[in-house]
Structure formats: structure tokens, C-alpha cells
Enzyme design. Structure first.
Site, PDB file in Angstrom:
ATOM      1  CB  THR A  73      -0.974  -0.233   1.094  1.00  0.00           C
ATOM      2  OG1 THR A  73      -1.381  -1.275   1.192  1.00  0.00           O
ATOM      3  CG2 THR A  73      -1.555   1.080   1.413  1.00  0.00           C
ATOM      4  CG  ASN A  94       1.997  -1.144   4.014  1.00  0.00           C
ATOM      5  OD1 ASN A  94       2.463  -0.003   2.795  1.00  0.00           O
ATOM      6  ND2 ASN A  94       0.982  -1.917   3.733  1.00  0.00           N
ATOM      7  CG  ASP A 156      -1.375   5.946   8.699  1.00  0.00           C
ATOM      8  OD1 ASP A 156      -0.925   5.273   8.069  1.00  0.00           O
ATOM      9  OD2 ASP A 156      -0.942   5.899   9.715  1.00  0.00           O
ATOM     10  NE  ARG A 157      -0.498   0.813   4.980  1.00  0.00           N
ATOM     11  CZ  ARG A 157      -0.315   0.355   4.964  1.00  0.00           C
ATOM     12  NH1 ARG A 157      -0.329   0.925   6.601  1.00  0.00           N
ATOM     13  NH2 ARG A 157      -0.975  -0.380   5.649  1.00  0.00           N
ATOM     14  CG  ASP A 297      -6.029  -3.778   1.508  1.00  0.00           C
ATOM     15  OD1 ASP A 297      -5.353  -4.662   0.653  1.00  0.00           O
ATOM     16  OD2 ASP A 297      -5.803  -3.565   2.618  1.00  0.00           O
ATOM     17  CG  ASP A 344      -2.925   0.180  -2.545  1.00  0.00           C
ATOM     18  OD1 ASP A 344      -3.513  -0.440  -3.424  1.00  0.00           O
ATOM     19  OD2 ASP A 344      -2.631  -0.245  -1.529  1.00  0.00           O
ATOM     20  CG  HIS A 345      -1.421  -3.744  -3.620  1.00  0.00           C
ATOM     21  ND1 HIS A 345      -2.577  -4.948  -3.380  1.00  0.00           N
ATOM     22  CD2 HIS A 345      -1.309  -2.549  -2.408  1.00  0.00           C
ATOM     23  CE1 HIS A 345      -2.593  -4.011  -1.658  1.00  0.00           C
ATOM     24  NE2 HIS A 345      -2.908  -2.735  -1.625  1.00  0.00           N
ATOM     25  CG  HIS A 479      -1.571  -6.853  -0.998  1.00  0.00           C
ATOM     26  ND1 HIS A 479      -0.538  -6.288  -1.130  1.00  0.00           N
ATOM     27  CD2 HIS A 479      -2.442  -7.068  -0.398  1.00  0.00           C
ATOM     28  CE1 HIS A 479      -0.745  -5.622  -0.068  1.00  0.00           C
ATOM     29  NE2 HIS A 479      -1.993  -6.352   0.387  1.00  0.00           N
TER      30      HIS A 479
HETATM   31 ZN   LIG Z   1      -3.008  -1.858  -0.480  1.00  0.00          ZN
END
Ligand SMILES: [Zn+2]
Length: 538
Positions: A73, A94, A156-157, A297, A344-345, A479
Site C-alpha cells: 500500500t 508499509n 494514514d499512508r 483491501d 495501489d496493488h 499481495h
Molecule cells: Zn493496499
């Protein structure tokens, strides 16, 4: 000479008359863990105003790929908005092993800032680990800070990395309270409208309704049966509908909304509130709005990619998307904004499910691998403590100890790589010198590992799993790999000046940022490694 004079005199006028209009607002939508094939699998179940509106009236890249390992992510969001890979932007996971501090560090955790809107640690976060500029950063610089840049997500990310360094604000959810919070990196106090949004306690009211399927459960023929052995069950004894959240509500634990489709609805509500209250896209200066839907996710991790739960999350997200697009029409004006949507993936099949279908797959546990590595180091070098960390498919060794023991680091790394390749489930392993110095074709796994390898931050040895293998519990999925199930994601562009069409050409996630910068007619992100998507400019 005459020609030359003409050029000198007329050229400035030509340049100004050629200055083309730009969109009032760019909205980036990242759907966490969205595989490209979900668009095909759920197509007939989608309404006309959500995913289908973007596909039918916009441009669809059907073969958009991540071009690095690991597909997580933090790196995903950073790469979308910087046009670079972890090799440049430094978000190598992450979280990752910090060689200096000898401990794991979160990609947006920042002890030097204060939480805003919460007393919990969830607010202590900033983009300080992101080493390169984002679309928003370039937009801020090119508009002399007049452009507005905002981001909203549960994680947050997923808010902080898209927003970048110069943003007005990133808002994310405090898991303890279900409120949207931020940090002193942006301001000392939450804007009044965010306080009012939180006071509505929307997370609580969503959860009160419980979770049943949107349509009769028998109609979910795109998915495997509701009660199956590949699913986790975070909220109940069995992984079956309907789910009640009463026991969590009784404890005031509203943060669990992230693992339900309502996490996306809450994100949509917050995004619309932000759009209206911050007046995004209202003047002639282009703004950027980054929205990430994270619940897709969390639900897929728990139940696996072929569950009714995942299908239901996407059918509901389709409705949330429709509401968001309608709000953009109303606030900014139809065709006055650009939307891009990607992920994001991707996400892998549950290995146990693949194995039952006789497709090669398997589980490899980091815990076991760590012991194997310690044994290897003990028997070959007399010291298992040479291993500092095993994280994100990288081995971190103690450089000081290697020097003290007068060990040749290159030799040790090479030997360790050869050992790793004997472990079932590991396809390839490489020492740091290969990561730093080699040059490989784009279809070589080494080039994917290299693009995910930061010379200062990454480990001594990198390895890649065999296809279908992962380090995960017996149910649910994850993932992170460089194979198509994790790298192939949707990529849709829609709105202001975007042609209708589709392409099967292979394009890369790092091409989004330069494309958006060109559509905005601003400088490209500073470490951008890719070219714009030419199909958007026809
Ligand atoms: Zn992700």
C-alpha cells in the site's frame, strides 16, 4: 532574415494563444487492492453511474502494471503520485527495518509531529519519509501555493503519501474512535467542518445497520459459497452473512468500520464534505483531491478475492462512486474535472484455494524462514545474530558484526542468496550488488526488485516468491509479489479533455503522475521515471 524577424515578433503571441485550458480539479481515486479483473467479473452487476461511467465515457488502460516489487500500500500510493518507484521515493514498504535505529519503522510514522483531532498515536504521522515530489507538490509550486491539495482515506499512508509534502491537508481515520484526524504537520487544529463531520458519528450509524448483502445472496454467482474454508471471520464465529457489529458498538469500537463496506461509504461522505467545505475546483486555479478507498483491501485480506464479501464491497463501492461523481458534477461542473482511478496493488488468490484447484501455490512462513537463516549463519559463520531482520522479502544483516568478524560481505550475501533459493516457495534471491549494479530487461524479475530497492534503505539480500506462494495465515490472502495478480490493476481516466477509448498496450503505474502533470500543464514530479500516456493526448 525576414523569417527570423517574423518568428521573434509573432512567437510570443503564438505561445500565449496556444495556452490551452486546464481542468479545475483533478481527483485521484485509489481503490486499495483492486484487481483489474474485478471490472470484468462484476461488470454486469454495476450501475451506469459508477465504474461504468468512467469506463464507458473515459479512457481505459486494460493492461496497467506495477513495475516494482514489493506491491504494498505505501509504495503503491507513493508511486502513483510521484511517478517514481521505491528506488527513488524511498517508501520501500508499509514499514521496514530501520538499519540505524535497529527497529521496524512505519512508512508515515513521525514522532516529531503531534496528533490533531485525537489523543491517540494514530495522529503522529507525516510524509517525511517520502523523498521525492508528488503531483500536488508540483501543483503547489507552479501555482505559487495557490492551488489546493487535499487527501482523504481511512489509512494514514493512503492519505499522507498521495497528498505529498506541500499539501493543505491529509485526513485519515483514527481506528479507536472512527473519527477523521490529521497531524501538526498540516495545522494545529482540525478545520471546523471536520469537527462537525466527526460530531455526526457516521461510523456508528453505518455499523448499527449490520452488514447483509446488497442483493439477494443467491444472485452472487460471481463468487464462491458464503461459508467456505478459505475465509477468515473477524466479526463472527463463521464467515457468513448477515454480520452484526453490536458487540463492537457496545464497546464504542467504531474503527472496525474499516473492515466493512461502510468504511468506503464513510470515506465518500468525508470526501464530499471536504469537496464542499474546502471549495475544491471552484476557481481558475487547478486543485488536486486524492481519495483512497481502503476497505476493499481489508475485506479482501480477511475473506479472499473470490468471496461474496468482496463482491458485495465492490457493488456498494460502485454506488458510493456514483454519489461522489454526482457531487463533483454539482460542485465543480460536469466535464470540468478529471478523475483517474487505479489501485495501489492487486491481490492474490488464497493459496489453499489454488492448491485445491491443482494450481501451484503454497505457504512459506517468515517465522520458519528466520530460524532457517539463523541456523545457516550459525553453522557457516558461528553467529546467528548476524541476522538483524527479515522483512518485505529482504534480509538485513549486521554490518558492524560482519566487519568485526572480518567477513567478506559480498561473499556472505551471495552464499545466503544461494541458500534462500533452496527454500521451497522462493524462486530467486539476489545480493545487494546485483540490486545496485545490474541492468536487466523489464520482464526480468531482477528489474522489478531493483526498482523496489533503495540503495540506502534496503537490505543485504532480496528474494522473490514462486508464483502463488506467500507468507500468510491459512485463511484470507495478501499481495506484495511481482506477478500479474499483484501488479495488474485498473487504470481509468475520465472527464475534462480525456478522449473515450481503451488500450491493451502495457503501461506502467509510474506513467500516471507525468500524465496528470501534462494535463495540468505543470512541471513533472521531480524523480519521475516514466513518460506520459500518449493515448490521453490524442
Ligand atoms: Zn493496499
Amino acid at each position: 532574415m525576414k523569417k527570423f524577424l517574423f518568428f521573434i515578433l509573432v512567437c510570443p503571441t503564438l505561445i500565449f494563444s496556444q495556452q490551452k485550458p486546464v481542468p479545475k480539479l483533478v481527483v485521484g481515486i485509489v481503490v486499495d487492492q483492486m484487481r483489474n479483473d474485478y471490472l470484468y467479473r462484476y461488470w454486469n452487476r454495476f450501475g451506469e453511474g459508477g465504474f461504468k461511467r468512467l469506463v464507458n465515457q473515459g479512457y481505459q488502460f486494460r493492461n496497467a502494471q506495477y513495475n516494482y516489487i514489493p506491491t504494498y500500500t505505501g509504495p503503491g500510493h507513493a508511486s502513483i503520485y510521484t511517478g517514481a518507484t521505491p528506488r527513488q521515493h524511498g517508501i520501500i514498504g508499509n514499514d521496514w527495518f530501520d538499519v540505524e535505529a535497529k527497529t521496524m519503522k512505519g512508512c508515515v510514522k513521525d514522532a516529531s509531529v503531534q496528533a490533531v483531532g485525537t489523543i491517540n498515536g494514530s495522529g503522529k504521522a507525516s510524509p517525511k519519509n517520502l523523498l521525492t515530489s508528488t503531483i500536488g507538490d508540483e501543483l503547489k509550486m507552479s501555482s505559487n501555493q495557490k492551488a489546493k491539495v487535499f487527501a482523504v482515506a481511512l489509512k494514514d499512508r493512503s492519505a499522507i503519501l498521495p497528498a505529498g509534502h506541500a499539501a493543505d491537508a491529509a485526513f485519515w481515520m483514527d481506528e479507536a474512535t472512527g473519527d477523521f484526524v490529521s497531524s501538526s504537520f498540516y495545522f494545529k487544529q482540525l478545520p471546523e467542518w471536520v469537527k462537525q463531520f466527526n460530531a455526526q458519528k457516521k461510523a456508528k450509524s453505518y455499523l448499527t445497520t449490520g452488514w447483509n448483502t446488497l442483493y439477494p445472496i443467491a444472485s452472487y454467482s460471481n463468487s464462491i459459497s458464503d461459508d467456505n474454508k478459505y475465509e477468515g471471520h473477524p466479526f463472527s464465529e463463521k464467515p457468513v452473512f448477515p454480520y452484526s457489529f453490536q458487540s463492537y458498538l457496545d464497546k464504542g469500537n467504531y474503527g472496525i468500520i474499516r473492515g466493512t463496506p461502510y468504511g468506503n461509504s464513510l470515506t465518500k461522505d468525508m470526501a464530499i464534505a471536504c469537496l464542499k467545505n474546502e471549495s475544491l475546483g471552484k476557481d481558475e486555479i487547478s486543485d488536486l483531491f486524492c481519495i483512497s478507498f481502503s476497505s476493499t483491501d481489508i475485506v479482501a485480506h480477511s475473506y479472499g478475492i473470490r468471496s461474496i464479501e468482496v463482491e458485495d464491497v465492490y457493488l456498494r463501492l460502485d454506488k458510493d462512486l456514483e454519489e461522489l461523481l454526482n457531487a463533483l458534477d454539482a460542485e465543480v461542473g460536469k466535464d470540468q474535472y478529471i478523475v483517474f482511478l487505479t489501485a495501489d496493488h492487486g491481490g492474490a488468490d488464497v493459496p489453499a484455494h489454488l492448491m485445491d484447484a491443482k494450481i501451484p501455490a503454497g505457504y512459506l512462513r517468515d517465522k520458519t524462514l528466520k530460524l532457517d537463516l539463523q541456523n545457516f549463519l550459525h553453522s557457516n559463520y558461528g553467529d546467528s545474530s548476524l541476522l538483524l531482520s527479515l522483512s518485505n522479502e529482504q534480509v538485513f544483516l549486521d554490518a558492524k558484526k560482519m566487519t568485526q568478524k572480518k567477513l567478506n560481505a559480498d561473499e556472505l550475501e551471495a552464499k545466503l542468496s544461494r541458500f534462500l533459493e533452496t527454500v521451497p516457495g522462493i524462486a530467486e534471491a539476489y545480493p545487494s550488488q546485483v540490486m545496485k549494479n545490474g541492468s536487466y530487461r523489464t520482464d526480468d524479475i531482477r528489474s522489478l526488485l531493483q526498482a523496489g530497492y533503495h540503495h540506502k534503505l534496503s537490505g543485504n539480500v532480496c528474494y522473490a516468491y514462486q508464483p502463488g506462494w506467500m507468507d500468510y495465515e491459512a485463511v484470507g490472502t495478501t499481495h506484495g509479489a511481482g506477478y500479474s495478480y499483484d501488479t495488474h490493476v485498473p487504470l481509468l481516466f475520465y472527464g475534462f479533455g480525456i478522449p473515450k477509448g481503451e488500450s491493451l498496450e502495457t503501461v506502467y503505474i509510474t506513467q500516471i503522475a507525468p500524465s496528470i502533470c501534462e494535463l495540468l500543464r505543470i512541471n513533472q514530479t521531480n524523480a519521475c521515471t516514466s513518460a506520459p500516456l500518449l493515448q490521453l493526448f490524442k
